[in-house]
Write a protein that holds these residues in place. Sequence first.
Motif, PDB file in Angstrom:
ATOM      1  N   ARG A 153       2.462  -1.076   9.728  1.00  0.00           N
ATOM      2  CA  ARG A 153       1.468  -1.893   9.036  1.00  0.00           C
ATOM      3  C   ARG A 153       0.639  -1.031   8.087  1.00  0.00           C
ATOM      4  O   ARG A 153       0.196   0.054   8.471  1.00  0.00           O
ATOM      5  N   LEU A 154       0.415  -1.511   6.878  1.00  0.00           N
ATOM      6  CA  LEU A 154      -0.413  -0.794   5.910  1.00  0.00           C
ATOM      7  C   LEU A 154      -1.867  -0.850   6.348  1.00  0.00           C
ATOM      8  O   LEU A 154      -2.443  -1.931   6.482  1.00  0.00           O
ATOM      9  N   ILE A 155      -2.470   0.322   6.571  1.00  0.00           N
ATOM     10  CA  ILE A 155      -3.850   0.358   7.090  1.00  0.00           C
ATOM     11  C   ILE A 155      -4.826   1.057   6.150  1.00  0.00           C
ATOM     12  O   ILE A 155      -6.044   0.948   6.339  1.00  0.00           O
ATOM     13  N   ALA A 156      -4.336   1.766   5.142  1.00  0.00           N
ATOM     14  CA  ALA A 156      -5.228   2.443   4.205  1.00  0.00           C
ATOM     15  C   ALA A 156      -4.479   2.686   2.903  1.00  0.00           C
ATOM     16  O   ALA A 156      -3.254   2.831   2.897  1.00  0.00           O
ATOM     17  N   MET A 157      -5.222   2.733   1.799  1.00  0.00           N
ATOM     18  CA  MET A 157      -4.580   2.957   0.515  1.00  0.00           C
ATOM     19  C   MET A 157      -5.583   3.494  -0.496  1.00  0.00           C
ATOM     20  O   MET A 157      -6.798   3.403  -0.316  1.00  0.00           O
ATOM     21  N   ALA A 158      -5.061   4.057  -1.572  1.00  0.00           N
ATOM     22  CA  ALA A 158      -5.839   4.482  -2.731  1.00  0.00           C
ATOM     23  C   ALA A 158      -4.856   4.669  -3.874  1.00  0.00           C
ATOM     24  O   ALA A 158      -3.662   4.909  -3.648  1.00  0.00           O
ATOM     25  N   GLY A 159      -5.342   4.555  -5.105  1.00  0.00           N
ATOM     26  CA  GLY A 159      -4.426   4.692  -6.224  1.00  0.00           C
ATOM     27  C   GLY A 159      -5.125   4.940  -7.533  1.00  0.00           C
ATOM     28  O   GLY A 159      -6.316   5.259  -7.577  1.00  0.00           O
ATOM     29  N   GLU A 160      -4.381   4.790  -8.616  1.00  0.00           N
ATOM     30  CA  GLU A 160      -4.855   5.077  -9.963  1.00  0.00           C
ATOM     31  C   GLU A 160      -5.046   3.787 -10.744  1.00  0.00           C
ATOM     32  O   GLU A 160      -4.199   2.893 -10.688  1.00  0.00           O
ATOM     33  N   ARG A 161      -6.134   3.740 -11.516  1.00  0.00           N
ATOM     34  CA  ARG A 161      -6.379   2.538 -12.317  1.00  0.00           C
ATOM     35  C   ARG A 161      -6.542   2.939 -13.790  1.00  0.00           C
ATOM     36  O   ARG A 161      -5.555   3.199 -14.462  1.00  0.00           O
TER      37      ARG A 161
END
Length: 252
Positions: A153-161
Amino acid sequence: MSTSVLPVASRSPEAPHVLDNAAWAALTGPHARFAERVGRAARYPLDVSPFTALADPSDPRAWDDLAALVGPGTVTPVSGATVPPAGWETVRSGHGVQLVATALHSEPAPEAVRLGPGDVPEILELVAETEPGPFLPRTVELGTYLGIRHRGRLIAMAGERLRPPGWTEISAVCTHPDHRGRGLATRLVRAVAAGIRERGDTPFLHAAASNTTAIRLYESIGFTLRRATESVRVRTPDRRQEQTAGPCRCDA
């Protein structure tokens, strides 16, 4: 908040910083392939990002171009603007902060996985649970997004905008409430920053001015508060109503 912000008046109008109008710089630079543009106004496709930008928010011609771009009677956010011209309705205004990575230690996160279009349903579920900011069905196309899973299960994320020349914004930083307190967001921010620096860009990010907890966290890991930001959500003039109403006749 421990770091002061330079007053707007102290920055030279002759030499604006690229981050002072980051959305415009991105849409006319590295993200030009996404840009929907009319003259001095541009925006991302509506399923990619809500960002709309003006070449110069003080230029009435840019606002005219924005009205032509989005259409009459349309509500749209405008980055970097505070007061729209006469005839425009301010629906909502917001205050934020912009931080840049000055002492951030960046490193890969071995447990992080690259997220793509196939992960969007899970991403949208996590975003709905955590509310890190707007994330749309094609936002993942803007750059690298990394996630951490627990038992699949996906529990955390971060990315580029946003990607103004020489800079990349870290965004959508979030952790499911059941898994907070483990440093997952920090590890993902460091990992996304590592990829940004590999291509020669400098990481930066935005946060709501009221989110002092997040601001303190970002400062503690090596971000420095650069400036306060403002934005408005406006409704474009409805020229159709004006045309329907016609000229006013006042009988003496």
